[in-house]
Scaffold this active site. Structure first.
Site, mmCIF file in Angstrom:
data_model
loop_
_atom_site.group_PDB
_atom_site.id
_atom_site.type_symbol
_atom_site.label_atom_id
_atom_site.label_comp_id
_atom_site.label_asym_id
_atom_site.label_seq_id
_atom_site.Cartn_x
_atom_site.Cartn_y
_atom_site.Cartn_z
ATOM 1 C CE LYS A 32 -2.362 1.888 3.680
ATOM 2 N NZ LYS A 32 -2.424 3.361 3.630
ATOM 3 C CG ASP A 59 -5.163 4.300 1.510
ATOM 4 O OD1 ASP A 59 -6.290 4.726 1.207
ATOM 5 O OD2 ASP A 59 -4.784 4.150 2.690
ATOM 6 C CE LYS A 61 -7.208 6.502 4.473
ATOM 7 N NZ LYS A 61 -5.783 6.162 4.266
ATOM 8 C CG ASP A 64 -11.502 18.088 -4.573
ATOM 9 O OD1 ASP A 64 -12.401 18.932 -4.776
ATOM 10 O OD2 ASP A 64 -10.306 18.381 -4.452
ATOM 11 C CG ASN A 67 -14.588 18.146 -13.395
ATOM 12 O OD1 ASN A 67 -14.644 17.412 -14.385
ATOM 13 N ND2 ASN A 67 -13.808 19.219 -13.343
ATOM 14 C CB THR A 116 -9.089 2.239 11.597
ATOM 15 O OG1 THR A 116 -7.964 2.650 10.836
ATOM 16 C CG2 THR A 116 -9.904 1.282 10.781
ATOM 17 N N GLY A 202 0.636 -1.879 8.756
ATOM 18 C CA GLY A 202 1.747 -0.957 8.529
ATOM 19 C C GLY A 202 2.836 -1.166 9.554
ATOM 20 N NE ARG A 203 1.600 3.133 12.689
ATOM 21 C CZ ARG A 203 0.752 3.897 13.368
ATOM 22 N NH1 ARG A 203 1.208 4.842 14.167
ATOM 23 N NH2 ARG A 203 -0.547 3.710 13.244
HETATM 24 O O1 C5P Z 1 0.760 1.483 10.715
HETATM 25 P P1 C5P Z 1 -0.679 1.057 10.610
HETATM 26 O O2 C5P Z 1 -0.874 -0.462 10.627
HETATM 27 O O3 C5P Z 1 -1.576 1.755 11.601
HETATM 28 O O4 C5P Z 1 -1.111 1.530 9.144
HETATM 29 C C1 C5P Z 1 -2.441 1.503 8.709
HETATM 30 C C2 C5P Z 1 -2.525 2.122 7.354
HETATM 31 O O5 C5P Z 1 -3.878 2.064 6.923
HETATM 32 C C3 C5P Z 1 -2.106 3.590 7.301
HETATM 33 O O6 C5P Z 1 -1.405 3.763 6.072
HETATM 34 C C4 C5P Z 1 -3.403 4.357 7.294
HETATM 35 O O7 C5P Z 1 -3.313 5.529 6.533
HETATM 36 C C5 C5P Z 1 -4.348 3.369 6.623
HETATM 37 N N1 C5P Z 1 -5.786 3.500 6.930
HETATM 38 C C6 C5P Z 1 -6.308 3.444 8.206
HETATM 39 N N2 C5P Z 1 -7.662 3.602 8.416
HETATM 40 C C7 C5P Z 1 -8.477 3.764 7.373
HETATM 41 C C8 C5P Z 1 -7.965 3.796 6.072
HETATM 42 C C9 C5P Z 1 -6.601 3.635 5.890
HETATM 43 O O8 C5P Z 1 -5.557 3.249 9.158
HETATM 44 N N3 C5P Z 1 -9.795 3.853 7.575
#
Ligand code: C5P
Length: 223
Positions: A32, A59, A61, A64, A67, A116, A202-203
């Site tokens: 992602k 991603d 997001k 806007d 158009n 989230t 992610g992390r």
């Molecule tokens: O590091 P972590 O596991 O929290 O990363 C979650 C990823 O998912 C981030 O890149 C964050 O921008 C994305 N995300 C999220 N909640 C959402 C949509 C995307 O945490 N509703």
């Protein structure tokens, strides 16, 4: 059950992003790229990941007027990406414009229901509704407009599963009790058991000392 794991590479420096990507396996995960990497590094990180054999979830997001979203997605659709995101709260016409922009490609459009990181008290302040009420309203909209899928917390998967036309991507995945900005979290195995089509991590992966080992462990845990 390959490619259910999506690793969020949220790095602003090219070398740091490449270092993470080099430790991942395109047979076990997708990548992602979000606003952190895209805005700082640019298109190059997408080509790099694609050349390494990864499927890419872009991603950004988008949120806007219809158009602008349509023109933005038309431009992004030239990149080797499989999935892109908009905010469902952008409304029906914006979602339709996004769908229109990917006609003729194999790119899927996903709508973010509620971030989230938001708690019930956040959504009560912003939308005068609880999280699950807000997500339900966004899911009704997503379903009626025929978007490919939604991004939601694993705690809202039950609501998504009532709408079988929608695929689900769930961030907020944690391996054990963590204490960061994600509030509605769940383990990979539990999220998959509840029916998540994709889980975003992610992390917990990117900050681990042994990225490839952890990916392998998570991959095995959801088979
Ligand atoms: O590091 P972590 O596991 O929290 O990363 C979650 C990823 O998912 C981030 O890149 C964050 O921008 C994305 N995300 C999220 N909640 C959402 C949509 C995307 O945490 N509703």
């Amino acid at each position: 059950m390959s490619k259910k794991i999506i690793v969020a590479v949220d790095e602003a420096k090219q070398n740091a992003a490449k270092d993470i990507i080099n430790q991942l396996d395109p047979n076990k995960c997708m990548i992602k790229i979000g606003s952190v990497a895209f805005n700082s590094i640019g298109h190059g990180i997408i080509s790099y990941s694609s050349q390494k054999g990864f499927d890419i979830f872009l991603d950004l997001k988008l949120h806007d007027i219809p158009n602008t979203v349509k023109k933005s997605i038309k431009g992004l659709s030239l990149l080797p990406v499989k999935m892109i995101t908009i905010h469902t709260s952008g409304g029906k016409d914006m979602i339709l414009a996004a769908k229109d922009a990917v006609v003729g490609t194999d790119i899927k459009v996903f709508g973010v229901t509620a971030l989230t990181s938001l708690s019930d008290s956040d959504t009560s302040n912003i939308f005068q509704r609880t999280i699950s009420q807000q997500v339900s309203v966004m899911l009704d909209l997503a379903e009626s407009v025929g978007i490919d899928g939604v991004v939601c917390s694993p705690h809202e998967l039950e609501l998504v599963k009532k709408r079988p036309s929608l695929l689900s991507i769930t961030p907020g995945i944690r391996l054990e009790n963590s204490n960061d900005d994600q509030k509605r979290v769940m383990t990979p195995k539990k999220a998959i058991e509840l029916g998540a089509d994709y889980i975003v991590i992610g992390r917990p992966i990117t900050e681990s000392k042994d990225i490839s080992k952890l990916l392998e462990e998570i991959y095995l845990s959801i088979q």
